[in-house]
Design an enzyme around this catalytic site. Sequence first.
Site, PDB file in Angstrom:
ATOM      1  N   LYS A  53      -6.465  -4.638   6.602  1.00  0.00           N
ATOM      2  CA  LYS A  53      -5.165  -5.426   6.378  1.00  0.00           C
ATOM      3  C   LYS A  53      -5.297  -6.866   7.134  1.00  0.00           C
ATOM      4  O   LYS A  53      -4.793  -7.874   6.591  1.00  0.00           O
ATOM      5  CB  LYS A  53      -3.989  -4.877   6.829  1.00  0.00           C
ATOM      6  CG  LYS A  53      -3.667  -3.554   5.828  1.00  0.00           C
ATOM      7  CD  LYS A  53      -2.568  -2.512   6.418  1.00  0.00           C
ATOM      8  CE  LYS A  53      -2.549  -1.195   5.393  1.00  0.00           C
ATOM      9  NZ  LYS A  53      -1.686  -0.354   5.948  1.00  0.00           N
ATOM     10  N   GLN A  97       1.810   1.169  10.812  1.00  0.00           N
ATOM     11  CA  GLN A  97       1.242   2.177  10.361  1.00  0.00           C
ATOM     12  C   GLN A  97       1.489   3.360  10.508  1.00  0.00           C
ATOM     13  O   GLN A  97       1.999   3.846  11.533  1.00  0.00           O
ATOM     14  CB  GLN A  97      -0.433   1.701  10.861  1.00  0.00           C
ATOM     15  CG  GLN A  97      -1.392   2.636  10.181  1.00  0.00           C
ATOM     16  CD  GLN A  97      -1.490   2.157   8.756  1.00  0.00           C
ATOM     17  OE1 GLN A  97      -1.458   1.016   8.299  1.00  0.00           O
ATOM     18  NE2 GLN A  97      -2.289   3.115   8.124  1.00  0.00           N
ATOM     19  N   ASP A 120       6.581  -3.128   3.539  1.00  0.00           N
ATOM     20  CA  ASP A 120       5.977  -1.867   2.935  1.00  0.00           C
ATOM     21  C   ASP A 120       7.082  -1.368   1.851  1.00  0.00           C
ATOM     22  O   ASP A 120       6.591  -0.409   1.160  1.00  0.00           O
ATOM     23  CB  ASP A 120       6.011  -0.948   4.106  1.00  0.00           C
ATOM     24  CG  ASP A 120       4.752  -0.241   4.468  1.00  0.00           C
ATOM     25  OD1 ASP A 120       3.606  -0.245   3.807  1.00  0.00           O
ATOM     26  OD2 ASP A 120       4.423   0.192   5.583  1.00  0.00           O
TER      27      ASP A 120
HETATM   28  N1  GUN Z   1      -0.422   4.604   5.977  1.00  0.00           N
HETATM   29  C1  GUN Z   1      -1.170   4.992   4.983  1.00  0.00           C
HETATM   30  N2  GUN Z   1      -0.836   4.234   3.848  1.00  0.00           N
HETATM   31  C2  GUN Z   1       0.181   3.422   4.223  1.00  0.00           C
HETATM   32  C3  GUN Z   1       0.898   2.526   3.794  1.00  0.00           C
HETATM   33  O1  GUN Z   1       1.011   2.054   2.637  1.00  0.00           O
HETATM   34  N3  GUN Z   1       1.860   1.821   4.615  1.00  0.00           N
HETATM   35  C4  GUN Z   1       2.165   2.194   6.121  1.00  0.00           C
HETATM   36  N4  GUN Z   1       2.999   1.487   6.780  1.00  0.00           N
HETATM   37  N5  GUN Z   1       1.183   3.181   6.667  1.00  0.00           N
HETATM   38  C5  GUN Z   1       0.386   3.768   6.005  1.00  0.00           C
END
Ligand code: GUN
Length: 299
Positions: A53, A97, A120
Amino acid sequence: MAFVIDGKEAAASVISAVTEASVSLEGKTGIKPGLAVVIVGNDPASHAYVNSKGKMAKQCGFNSIQHTLPEETTQEELQALVDTLNADPQVHGILVQLPLPKHFDSDAIVQSILPEKDVDGLNIANAGKIATGDLESGLISCTPAGSMLLVRRVHGDDLSGLNAVVIGRSNLFGKPMGLLLLAANATVTMAHSRTKDLASVCRNADILVAAVGRAEMVRRDWVKPGATVIDVGINRIAAPEKGEGKTRLVGDVAFAEASEVAASITPVPGGVGPMTIAMLMANTVIAAHRTAGLAAPKF
Ligand code: GUN
């Protein structure tokens, strides 16, 4: 043999549009989109996701901010960091996350992110907008938004007359995905573990979206001939054919079988996966445009 929907190519085209929008925003206003990603603990898979990311954010011309906190961080410490990021005008998007280590109240943290920085799309304000059919003013969660972009590539914007079945009803994916399909005029069934005769429900789907987290659960005879199949699952299974102890990634759909019946299908890897991160970048550049009072780009 079905047409294989190329998520890598679709994601690359989103990333290129995001980069262009980011450069143009900075040129016009001096505002550089800022994405803050917070990770707590040492889970290697989560660190790998967060690193990609961060790299992608830089590639898009963003200010990429990463906070890595130790496993023993307290709820109050993490909350204080989110509060600081909420108040920081250089930060347009915040992502914590998931999953957080077990001692956290994750929902309290996630819901405390300001809705306008919630890239998100998990804040109830953003989830509520999707539920009431407002797809314009909030932020849409990344995996459903990316899956819809792939559906639109096959069917266009209007799904009138098409039956869509989503397997899985999570807040993270199944519910928003069902609502996005509904907003595009599909007739939607949200199926789940308590659904009776799931195979025959799925066989009715012109658009079948699988998000159950069970390797290759969707078989050939679950797929309506000519259907579009979107596979959201990522499951690591043993692959003794590659050597002892080796593994490989598969989706929730038995790809080889299903692609003999479907008209279009997403592969795993290389389908929905790359879209999630691309839509995170899209949400960040959208959020940055809104803070500048400019019309946000559409993806
Ligand atoms: N962990 C796995 N996928 C995601 C996501 O799309 N957003 C977040 N915040 N954590 C994750």
